[in-house]
Design an enzyme around this catalytic site. Structure first.
Site, PDB file in Angstrom:
ATOM      1  CG  HIS A  65      42.563  46.468  47.929  1.00 48.66           C
ATOM      2  ND1 HIS A  65      42.016  45.234  48.159  1.00 48.66           N
ATOM      3  CD2 HIS A  65      41.667  47.355  48.439  1.00 48.66           C
ATOM      4  CE1 HIS A  65      40.847  45.369  48.761  1.00 48.66           C
ATOM      5  NE2 HIS A  65      40.614  46.649  48.949  1.00 48.66           N
ATOM      6  CD  GLU A 104      38.005  42.482  52.258  1.00 50.91           C
ATOM      7  OE1 GLU A 104      38.503  41.453  52.727  1.00 50.91           O
ATOM      8  OE2 GLU A 104      38.344  42.980  51.159  1.00 50.91           O
TER       9      GLU A 104
END
Ligand SMILES: [Zn+2]
Length: 263
Positions: free
Chosen positions: A210, A115
């Site tokens: 998520h 990420e």
């Protein structure tokens, strides 16, 4: 490696928060990631460190991050081990002078979280806006994620108002509420761009189905906000599991809080 006191404090804070994420059950396996802009804590010994990795090209030029340093959790690394051995599970990276690539400089060549493009895009944007945030945290708070599975909660500020109404502290300590990002592929630049748009208005953003992403001037601040919102979500869940829908505080009671706390 011996770090200066300021940097050591940051590393300890990353370890502390990583431990909380694990204890809360928000960090299964390698779930979640943390990045911290440590540039202010970087001294000459760190600046002189040679690169431990190849140059890793950024997905776009990060104009505001030139020569900035970040502490970032590693890809595939467990938060429970970031807690017990932070520098075995996170690394320090240096952004190049032209903002087009980064190199790992300490302590071991641990590849940053997948990420990272999202994290750096967010740091770059917020720094460009002159905002003082240094830390970005992403985690999987169970009840908050569960609530994003209800389409009724995904409208603008619907969830903010519901969570505020569960307990006065949430209204007081998360005064901006939560932004919502519709489901987007994890790790994608699209997710980063969608998140940035929400960060203009909110400090905590929920990614549908998520997790949460939050920003702060240090790591304690965004953790506390997610924790407080999560408390509200748990109260909501508890009431529902007792067989009734919680009434929540009234709009007038929330307005009274807003005025009392100057929110
Ligand atoms: Zn995630």
């Amino acid at each position: 490696m011996q770090y200066n006191e300021k940097l050591q404090t940051i590393i300890s804070q990353v370890a502390e928060i990583a431990g909380y994420l694990w204890e809360r059950g928000w960090a299964e396996r390698n779930g979640g990631n943390i990045s911290y802009n440590i540039t202010e804590a970087v001294d000459d010994p760190i600046r002189r460190l040679p690169a431990l990795s190849d140059r890793i090209v950024l997905p776009k030029t990060m104009t505001h991050l030139k020569e900035n340093y970040f502490l970032v959790t590693g890809t595939g690394r467990r938060m429970r081990y970031v807690c017990s051995a932070p520098m075995e599970n996170a690394s320090i990276i240096r952004i190049s002078a032209d903002g087009t690539y980064y190199e790992i400089v300490a302590e071991k060549p641990i590849q940053p979280t997948s990420e990272l493009p999202s994290h750096l895009t967010i740091h770059d944007y917020l720094l460009g806006q002159g905002r003082p945030n240094k830390a970005v945290i992403h985690t999987h708070p169970i009840e908050l994620v569960a609530m994003t599975h209800n389409p009724d909660f995904l409208g603008k500020d619907v969830l903010s108002r519901l969570l505020w109404s569960m307990i006065p502290e949430t209204r007081a300590f998360c005064p901006k509420g939560v932004g919502i990002v519709p489901y987007t592929l994890p790790g994608s630049l699209e997710l980063a761009e969608n998140t940035i748009r929400q960060l203009d208005e909110y400090d905590v953003v929920l990614w549908e189905k998520h997790g949460a992403l939050a920003i702060g001037e240090d790591l304690i601040e965004p953790f506390d906000m997610i924790d407080t919102l999560s408390k509200s979500a748990k109260i909501y869940e508890s009431a529902c599991s007792m067989g009734f829908h919680p009434t929540g505080m009234t709009e007038a009671q929330m307005d009274e809080l807003k005025q009392a706390f100057n929110l």
